[in-house]
Motif scaffolding. Structure first.
Motif, short mmCIF file in Angstrom:
data_model
loop_
_atom_site.label_atom_id
_atom_site.label_comp_id
_atom_site.label_asym_id
_atom_site.label_seq_id
_atom_site.Cartn_x
_atom_site.Cartn_y
_atom_site.Cartn_z
N VAL A 94 -29.00 13.80 -22.01
CA VAL A 94 -29.95 14.07 -20.93
C VAL A 94 -29.18 14.69 -19.76
O VAL A 94 -28.15 14.15 -19.35
N ALA A 95 -29.70 15.82 -19.24
CA ALA A 95 -29.02 16.48 -18.10
C ALA A 95 -29.49 15.86 -16.79
O ALA A 95 -30.39 16.38 -16.13
N PHE A 96 -28.90 14.74 -16.42
CA PHE A 96 -29.27 14.08 -15.16
C PHE A 96 -28.65 14.83 -13.98
O PHE A 96 -27.60 15.49 -14.13
N PRO A 97 -29.32 14.76 -12.79
CA PRO A 97 -28.83 15.53 -11.63
C PRO A 97 -27.48 15.04 -11.12
O PRO A 97 -27.17 13.85 -11.19
N ARG A 98 -26.69 15.97 -10.62
CA ARG A 98 -25.39 15.65 -10.03
C ARG A 98 -25.49 15.90 -8.53
O ARG A 98 -25.43 17.05 -8.07
N GLY A 99 -25.65 14.81 -7.77
CA GLY A 99 -25.86 14.93 -6.32
C GLY A 99 -24.66 15.53 -5.60
O GLY A 99 -23.52 15.23 -5.95
N LYS A 100 -24.93 16.42 -4.65
CA LYS A 100 -23.91 17.02 -3.77
C LYS A 100 -22.81 17.75 -4.56
O LYS A 100 -21.67 17.84 -4.10
N TYR A 101 -23.17 18.25 -5.74
CA TYR A 101 -22.18 18.86 -6.62
C TYR A 101 -21.51 20.08 -6.00
O TYR A 101 -20.30 20.25 -6.09
N ASP A 102 -22.32 20.91 -5.36
CA ASP A 102 -21.80 22.17 -4.84
C ASP A 102 -21.98 22.28 -3.34
O ASP A 102 -22.15 23.37 -2.82
N ASP A 103 -21.99 21.17 -2.64
CA ASP A 103 -22.32 21.23 -1.21
C ASP A 103 -21.10 21.49 -0.32
O ASP A 103 -21.22 21.56 0.89
N GLY A 104 -19.93 21.62 -0.95
CA GLY A 104 -18.73 21.96 -0.16
C GLY A 104 -18.12 20.79 0.58
O GLY A 104 -17.05 20.92 1.17
N THR A 105 -18.76 19.62 0.54
CA THR A 105 -18.17 18.45 1.22
C THR A 105 -17.42 17.61 0.18
O THR A 105 -17.49 17.86 -1.02
N LEU A 106 -16.74 16.58 0.66
CA LEU A 106 -16.11 15.63 -0.24
C LEU A 106 -16.89 14.31 -0.22
O LEU A 106 -16.36 13.25 -0.51
N ASP A 107 -18.17 14.42 0.12
CA ASP A 107 -19.05 13.24 0.11
C ASP A 107 -19.75 13.12 -1.25
O ASP A 107 -19.80 14.07 -2.02
N PHE A 108 -20.31 11.94 -1.49
CA PHE A 108 -21.02 11.68 -2.74
C PHE A 108 -22.44 11.22 -2.43
O PHE A 108 -22.73 10.75 -1.33
N SER A 109 -23.32 11.32 -3.44
CA SER A 109 -24.65 10.74 -3.35
C SER A 109 -25.06 10.32 -4.75
O SER A 109 -25.02 11.14 -5.68
N PHE A 110 -25.42 9.06 -4.92
CA PHE A 110 -25.79 8.58 -6.26
C PHE A 110 -27.21 8.04 -6.33
O PHE A 110 -27.69 7.65 -7.39
N SER A 111 -27.89 8.02 -5.17
CA SER A 111 -29.22 7.44 -5.14
C SER A 111 -30.24 8.28 -5.93
O SER A 111 -31.06 7.75 -6.68
N GLY A 112 -30.14 9.61 -5.81
CA GLY A 112 -31.05 10.50 -6.54
C GLY A 112 -30.86 10.38 -8.04
O GLY A 112 -31.83 10.38 -8.81
N LEU A 113 -29.63 10.25 -8.47
CA LEU A 113 -29.31 10.10 -9.89
C LEU A 113 -29.92 8.80 -10.43
O LEU A 113 -30.56 8.79 -11.49
#
Ligand code: KG4
Ligand code: ZN
Length: 345
Positions: free
Chosen positions: A201-220
Protein backbone atom coordinates in the motif's frame (compact mmCIF):
# COMPACT_ATOMS: atom_id res chain seq x y z
CA UNK A 1 42.09 8.65 33.97
CA UNK A 2 41.86 5.36 32.08
CA UNK A 3 40.76 1.79 32.67
CA UNK A 4 40.13 0.81 36.26
CA UNK A 5 40.94 4.31 37.53
CA UNK A 6 37.95 5.84 35.77
CA UNK A 7 35.10 6.89 38.04
CA UNK A 8 32.14 4.58 38.53
CA UNK A 9 28.82 6.28 37.72
CA UNK A 10 25.38 5.09 38.78
CA UNK A 11 22.60 6.18 36.37
CA UNK A 12 18.90 6.35 37.21
CA UNK A 13 16.16 6.60 34.54
CA UNK A 14 12.46 7.04 35.38
CA UNK A 15 11.11 9.33 32.63
CA UNK A 16 8.38 6.94 31.47
CA UNK A 17 7.41 3.42 32.52
CA UNK A 18 10.86 1.85 32.88
CA UNK A 19 12.79 2.04 36.14
CA UNK A 20 16.30 1.77 34.74
CA UNK A 21 19.50 1.61 36.75
CA UNK A 22 22.85 1.41 35.00
CA UNK A 23 26.42 1.41 36.25
CA UNK A 24 29.36 2.33 34.04
CA UNK A 25 33.08 2.86 34.46
CA UNK A 26 34.19 5.28 31.74
CA UNK A 27 32.71 3.74 28.57
CA UNK A 28 32.49 0.28 30.12
CA UNK A 29 29.04 -1.02 31.02
CA UNK A 30 29.09 -2.85 34.36
CA UNK A 31 25.34 -3.35 34.93
CA UNK A 32 22.04 -2.43 33.28
CA UNK A 33 18.96 -3.39 35.27
CA UNK A 34 15.38 -2.60 34.32
CA UNK A 35 12.03 -2.99 36.04
CA UNK A 36 9.13 -2.22 33.72
CA UNK A 37 5.53 -1.43 34.59
CA UNK A 38 4.50 -1.96 30.94
CA UNK A 39 2.20 -4.87 31.77
CA UNK A 40 0.21 -2.64 34.12
CA UNK A 41 -0.31 -0.10 31.30
CA UNK A 42 -0.96 -2.52 28.43
CA UNK A 43 -4.66 -2.87 29.17
CA UNK A 44 -5.09 0.92 28.96
CA UNK A 45 -3.33 1.06 25.57
CA UNK A 46 -0.83 3.64 26.83
CA UNK A 47 1.25 4.61 29.83
CA UNK A 48 -0.81 5.86 32.79
CA UNK A 49 1.38 8.45 34.59
CA UNK A 50 0.13 7.77 38.14
CA UNK A 51 0.59 4.02 37.72
CA UNK A 52 4.12 4.58 36.39
CA UNK A 53 5.10 6.85 39.31
CA UNK A 54 3.87 4.34 41.89
CA UNK A 55 5.71 1.52 40.13
CA UNK A 56 8.97 3.55 40.09
CA UNK A 57 8.64 4.12 43.81
CA UNK A 58 8.29 0.40 44.47
CA UNK A 59 11.00 -0.66 42.01
CA UNK A 60 13.67 1.93 42.82
CA UNK A 61 15.51 0.36 45.77
CA UNK A 62 15.40 -3.26 44.51
CA UNK A 63 16.55 -2.17 41.02
CA UNK A 64 19.51 -0.20 42.40
CA UNK A 65 20.48 -3.12 44.65
CA UNK A 66 20.19 -5.59 41.80
CA UNK A 67 22.41 -3.40 39.55
CA UNK A 68 25.06 -3.21 42.28
CA UNK A 69 24.92 -6.98 42.78
CA UNK A 70 25.21 -7.57 39.03
CA UNK A 71 28.26 -5.29 38.84
CA UNK A 72 29.77 -6.90 41.97
CA UNK A 73 29.97 -3.49 43.63
CA UNK A 74 28.99 -1.89 46.90
CA UNK A 75 27.44 1.54 47.43
CA UNK A 76 30.83 2.79 48.61
CA UNK A 77 32.30 2.06 45.13
CA UNK A 78 30.03 4.64 43.45
CA UNK A 79 31.84 7.87 42.53
CA UNK A 80 28.91 9.85 41.05
CA UNK A 81 25.15 9.60 40.53
CA UNK A 82 23.44 10.67 37.28
CA UNK A 83 19.69 10.94 36.81
CA UNK A 84 17.23 11.83 34.05
CA UNK A 85 16.01 15.32 35.00
CA UNK A 86 13.74 15.56 31.91
CA UNK A 87 11.97 15.51 29.54
CA UNK A 88 9.34 12.93 30.51
CA UNK A 89 6.34 12.37 32.76
CA UNK A 90 6.56 14.84 35.66
CA UNK A 91 5.59 12.47 38.48
CA UNK A 92 7.74 9.64 37.12
CA UNK A 93 10.79 11.91 36.76
CA UNK A 94 10.27 13.18 40.28
CA UNK A 95 10.74 9.71 41.78
CA UNK A 96 14.08 9.22 40.02
CA UNK A 97 15.35 12.72 40.79
CA UNK A 98 14.43 12.42 44.48
CA UNK A 99 16.07 9.00 44.74
CA UNK A 100 19.24 10.21 42.96
CA UNK A 101 19.52 13.20 45.29
CA UNK A 102 19.17 10.91 48.29
CA UNK A 103 21.82 8.49 46.99
CA UNK A 104 24.23 11.32 46.12
CA UNK A 105 23.75 13.02 49.47
CA UNK A 106 23.95 9.77 51.44
CA UNK A 107 27.08 8.59 49.61
CA UNK A 108 28.70 12.03 49.58
CA UNK A 109 29.24 11.94 45.78
CA UNK A 110 28.37 14.47 43.03
CA UNK A 111 24.96 14.49 41.35
CA UNK A 112 24.45 15.05 37.60
CA UNK A 113 20.93 15.83 36.31
CA UNK A 114 20.92 14.90 32.61
CA UNK A 115 18.72 15.20 29.54
CA UNK A 116 16.95 11.98 28.54
CA UNK A 117 17.39 12.67 24.80
CA UNK A 118 21.12 13.40 25.07
CA UNK A 119 21.41 10.18 27.10
CA UNK A 120 19.84 8.23 24.18
CA UNK A 121 22.75 9.59 22.09
CA UNK A 122 25.51 9.05 24.68
CA UNK A 123 24.62 5.38 25.27
CA UNK A 124 26.10 4.31 21.94
CA UNK A 125 29.59 4.96 23.33
CA UNK A 126 29.18 1.94 25.62
CA UNK A 127 28.98 -0.22 22.52
CA UNK A 128 30.93 1.57 19.77
CA UNK A 129 33.40 3.77 21.65
CA UNK A 130 33.80 7.57 21.61
CA UNK A 131 31.29 9.44 19.48
CA UNK A 132 32.79 11.24 16.46
CA UNK A 133 32.62 15.01 16.84
CA UNK A 134 30.42 16.24 15.29
CA UNK A 135 27.79 13.59 14.62
CA UNK A 136 24.20 13.76 13.41
CA UNK A 137 21.74 11.94 15.67
CA UNK A 138 18.29 10.72 14.68
CA UNK A 139 16.34 10.24 17.88
CA UNK A 140 13.13 8.30 17.52
CA UNK A 141 11.11 7.16 20.52
CA UNK A 142 7.58 7.01 21.86
CA UNK A 143 7.71 10.66 22.88
CA UNK A 144 10.21 12.24 20.47
CA UNK A 145 11.37 12.33 16.87
CA UNK A 146 14.29 14.68 16.41
CA UNK A 147 17.25 15.30 14.19
CA UNK A 148 20.18 16.67 16.16
CA UNK A 149 23.59 18.05 15.36
CA UNK A 150 25.86 16.85 18.15
CA UNK A 151 29.18 18.73 18.27
CA UNK A 152 29.87 17.20 21.72
CA UNK A 153 27.27 15.21 23.63
CA UNK A 154 28.62 16.41 26.99
CA UNK A 155 28.45 20.09 26.02
CA UNK A 156 26.32 20.96 23.05
CA UNK A 157 23.38 19.48 21.19
CA UNK A 158 21.64 21.50 18.45
CA UNK A 159 18.12 20.74 17.25
CA UNK A 160 17.84 20.59 13.43
CA UNK A 161 14.26 19.40 13.20
CA UNK A 162 11.56 17.46 15.04
CA UNK A 163 8.07 16.12 14.59
CA UNK A 164 5.32 18.68 14.23
CA UNK A 165 2.71 16.23 15.55
CA UNK A 166 3.07 12.56 16.58
CA UNK A 167 6.39 10.98 17.51
CA UNK A 168 7.46 8.03 15.33
CA UNK A 169 6.96 5.53 18.16
CA UNK A 170 3.57 7.01 18.93
CA UNK A 171 2.56 6.41 15.29
CA UNK A 172 3.72 2.76 15.59
CA UNK A 173 1.69 2.37 18.79
CA UNK A 174 -1.46 3.94 17.29
CA UNK A 175 -1.29 1.98 14.03
CA UNK A 176 -0.73 -1.23 16.02
CA UNK A 177 -3.96 -0.51 17.85
CA UNK A 178 -5.81 -0.08 14.53
CA UNK A 179 -4.43 -3.47 13.45
CA UNK A 180 -5.43 -5.14 16.73
CA UNK A 181 -1.81 -5.63 17.87
CA UNK A 182 -0.83 -5.22 21.56
CA UNK A 183 0.77 -2.15 23.17
CA UNK A 184 3.51 -1.06 22.77
CA UNK A 185 3.01 -1.62 19.07
CA UNK A 186 6.48 -1.04 17.61
CA UNK A 187 7.91 -4.52 18.17
CA UNK A 188 4.64 -6.17 17.03
CA UNK A 189 4.51 -4.16 13.79
CA UNK A 190 8.19 -4.92 13.23
CA UNK A 191 7.49 -8.65 13.59
CA UNK A 192 4.26 -8.68 11.53
CA UNK A 193 5.93 -6.64 8.76
CA UNK A 194 8.50 -9.37 8.14
CA UNK A 195 5.70 -11.50 6.61
CA UNK A 196 4.33 -8.64 4.48
CA UNK A 197 5.30 -6.33 1.62
CA UNK A 198 6.37 -2.74 2.23
CA UNK A 199 5.15 -1.92 -1.28
CA UNK A 200 1.64 -3.36 -0.81
CA UNK A 201 0.00 0.00 0.00
CA UNK A 202 1.43 3.41 -0.99
CA UNK A 203 0.80 5.29 2.26
CA UNK A 204 1.58 9.05 2.34
CA UNK A 205 5.01 10.26 3.41
CA UNK A 206 4.49 13.48 5.38
CA UNK A 207 6.86 16.43 4.75
CA UNK A 208 8.85 14.30 2.30
CA UNK A 209 9.89 17.13 0.01
CA UNK A 210 9.27 20.19 2.14
CA UNK A 211 12.95 21.11 2.47
CA UNK A 212 12.86 21.06 6.28
CA UNK A 213 14.32 18.49 8.66
CA UNK A 214 10.98 18.21 10.47
CA UNK A 215 8.69 15.19 10.49
CA UNK A 216 4.94 14.61 10.51
CA UNK A 217 3.35 11.22 11.20
CA UNK A 218 -0.21 12.16 12.08
CA UNK A 219 -1.45 12.14 8.46
CA UNK A 220 0.10 8.73 7.86
CA UNK A 221 -1.52 7.31 10.98
CA UNK A 222 -4.93 8.63 9.86
CA UNK A 223 -4.39 7.32 6.30
CA UNK A 224 -3.71 3.82 7.65
CA UNK A 225 -6.81 3.94 9.88
CA UNK A 226 -9.02 5.14 6.95
CA UNK A 227 -7.57 2.50 4.61
CA UNK A 228 -8.26 -0.30 7.10
CA UNK A 229 -11.78 1.00 7.87
CA UNK A 230 -12.65 1.23 4.17
CA UNK A 231 -11.53 -2.36 3.50
CA UNK A 232 -13.38 -3.65 6.54
CA UNK A 233 -16.56 -1.74 5.56
CA UNK A 234 -16.35 -3.36 2.11
CA UNK A 235 -16.18 -6.78 3.81
CA UNK A 236 -12.61 -7.40 2.64
CA UNK A 237 -10.00 -9.04 4.81
CA UNK A 238 -7.10 -6.81 5.73
CA UNK A 239 -3.61 -8.30 5.51
CA UNK A 240 -2.04 -7.18 8.80
CA UNK A 241 1.50 -8.04 7.59
CA UNK A 242 1.07 -5.98 4.39
CA UNK A 243 -0.40 -2.95 6.18
CA UNK A 244 2.24 -3.17 8.93
CA UNK A 245 5.06 -3.42 6.37
CA UNK A 246 3.69 -0.59 4.19
CA UNK A 247 3.18 1.71 7.18
CA UNK A 248 6.64 0.87 8.52
CA UNK A 249 8.18 1.51 5.10
CA UNK A 250 6.59 4.98 4.96
CA UNK A 251 7.98 5.88 8.40
CA UNK A 252 11.51 4.60 7.86
CA UNK A 253 11.69 6.03 4.33
CA UNK A 254 11.09 9.56 5.67
CA UNK A 255 13.31 9.09 8.75
CA UNK A 256 16.33 7.85 6.82
CA UNK A 257 15.84 10.33 3.96
CA UNK A 258 15.86 13.30 6.33
CA UNK A 259 18.70 11.91 8.45
CA UNK A 260 20.91 11.69 5.37
CA UNK A 261 19.79 15.16 4.24
CA UNK A 262 20.93 16.44 7.66
CA UNK A 263 24.34 14.77 7.20
CA UNK A 264 24.73 16.26 3.71
CA UNK A 265 23.66 19.77 4.71
CA UNK A 266 26.02 19.90 7.68
CA UNK A 267 28.90 18.04 6.03
CA UNK A 268 28.82 15.34 8.72
CA UNK A 269 29.85 11.76 7.91
CA UNK A 270 28.68 10.01 11.07
CA UNK A 271 25.03 9.21 11.77
CA UNK A 272 23.78 7.79 15.03
CA UNK A 273 20.24 6.46 15.49
CA UNK A 274 18.84 6.13 19.01
CA UNK A 275 15.59 5.81 20.95
CA UNK A 276 13.08 2.94 21.10
CA UNK A 277 12.20 3.01 17.39
CA UNK A 278 15.90 2.51 16.56
CA UNK A 279 15.25 -1.11 17.60
CA UNK A 280 13.18 -1.44 14.38
CA UNK A 281 14.77 -3.96 12.04
CA UNK A 282 13.65 -2.27 8.81
CA UNK A 283 14.87 1.16 10.01
CA UNK A 284 18.27 -0.37 10.80
CA UNK A 285 18.46 -2.10 7.42
CA UNK A 286 17.34 0.85 5.27
CA UNK A 287 19.54 3.27 7.22
CA UNK A 288 22.54 1.01 6.58
CA UNK A 289 21.71 0.76 2.88
CA UNK A 290 21.34 4.53 2.44
CA UNK A 291 24.38 5.35 4.59
CA UNK A 292 26.51 2.97 2.55
CA UNK A 293 25.33 4.64 -0.66
CA UNK A 294 26.09 8.12 0.74
CA UNK A 295 29.45 7.25 2.32
CA UNK A 296 28.13 7.94 5.82
CA UNK A 297 29.20 5.79 8.79
CA UNK A 298 26.19 4.49 10.75
CA UNK A 299 26.08 3.69 14.46
CA UNK A 300 23.03 2.14 16.09
CA UNK A 301 23.22 0.67 19.60
CA UNK A 302 21.93 -2.87 20.11
CA UNK A 303 18.13 -2.90 20.60
CA UNK A 304 18.34 -3.28 24.42
CA UNK A 305 20.27 -0.01 24.64
CA UNK A 306 17.87 1.80 22.24
CA UNK A 307 14.80 1.53 24.48
CA UNK A 308 14.83 3.41 27.79
CA UNK A 309 17.43 2.16 30.26
CA UNK A 310 19.66 3.30 33.11
CA UNK A 311 22.92 2.63 31.27
CA UNK A 312 22.28 5.57 28.94
CA UNK A 313 21.99 7.94 31.90
CA UNK A 314 25.14 6.56 33.49
CA UNK A 315 26.90 6.86 30.09
CA UNK A 316 26.07 10.56 29.80
CA UNK A 317 26.93 11.12 33.48
CA UNK A 318 30.30 9.49 32.89
CA UNK A 319 30.86 11.78 29.90
CA UNK A 320 30.11 14.84 32.04
CA UNK A 321 32.50 13.69 34.77
CA UNK A 322 35.24 13.11 32.16
CA UNK A 323 34.63 16.56 30.65
CA UNK A 324 34.99 18.20 34.07
CA UNK A 325 31.46 19.60 33.97
CA UNK A 326 30.32 21.05 37.32
CA UNK A 327 27.86 18.76 39.15
CA UNK A 328 24.20 19.72 39.62
CA UNK A 329 22.98 21.18 42.88
CA UNK A 330 20.65 19.23 45.15
CA UNK A 331 17.96 21.80 44.23
CA UNK A 332 17.55 20.72 40.58
CA UNK A 333 13.91 20.17 39.59
CA UNK A 334 12.42 17.40 37.49
CA UNK A 335 11.55 19.24 34.26
CA UNK A 336 8.96 17.43 32.13
CA UNK A 337 9.66 19.69 29.12
CA UNK A 338 13.44 20.07 29.43
CA UNK A 339 14.66 21.28 25.99
CA UNK A 340 17.22 19.18 24.12
CA UNK A 341 19.65 22.09 24.20
CA UNK A 342 19.99 21.57 27.98
CA UNK A 343 22.29 18.51 28.04
CA UNK A 344 22.64 18.75 31.83
CA UNK A 345 20.98 20.90 34.48
O1 KG4 B 1 12.81 5.20 23.86
P1 KG4 B 1 11.61 4.44 24.32
O2 KG4 B 1 11.83 3.11 25.01
O3 KG4 B 1 10.73 5.30 25.29
C1 KG4 B 1 10.51 6.67 25.09
O4 KG4 B 1 11.37 7.48 25.50
O5 KG4 B 1 9.47 6.94 24.44
O6 KG4 B 1 10.68 4.24 23.02
C2 KG4 B 1 9.47 3.52 23.10
C3 KG4 B 1 8.85 3.47 21.70
C4 KG4 B 1 7.45 2.87 21.66
O7 KG4 B 1 6.60 3.73 20.92
C5 KG4 B 1 7.65 1.54 20.94
O8 KG4 B 1 6.52 1.13 20.19
C6 KG4 B 1 8.82 1.87 20.04
O9 KG4 B 1 9.67 2.68 20.83
N1 KG4 B 1 9.54 0.67 19.62
C7 KG4 B 1 9.61 0.26 18.32
C8 KG4 B 1 10.33 -0.96 18.32
N2 KG4 B 1 10.68 -1.25 19.61
C9 KG4 B 1 10.20 -0.24 20.39
N3 KG4 B 1 9.13 0.82 17.20
C10 KG4 B 1 9.35 0.18 16.04
N4 KG4 B 1 10.00 -1.00 15.96
C11 KG4 B 1 10.51 -1.61 17.06
N5 KG4 B 1 11.15 -2.78 16.95
ZN1 ZN C 1 13.48 7.38 25.61
Amino acid sequence: MTGRDEPIVLGIETSCDETGVGIVRGHTLLADTIASSMEEHARYGGVVPEVASRAHLEAMTPTVESALAKAGLRFSDIDAVAVTAGPGLAGALLVGVAAAKAYALGLGVPLYGVNHLAAHVAVDQLEHGPLPKPAIALLVSGGHSSLLLVPDVAQEVVSLGSTVDDAAGEAFDKVARVLGLPFPGGPHIDRAAREGSGAAVAFPRGKYDDGTLDFSFSGLKTAVARWVEARQAAGETVSVPDVAASFQEAVVDVLTRKALQACARHGVEDLLIGGGVAANSRLRALAQERCDAAGVRLRVPRPGLCTDNGAMVAALGSELVAAGVAPSTLEIPADSSLPITAVHV
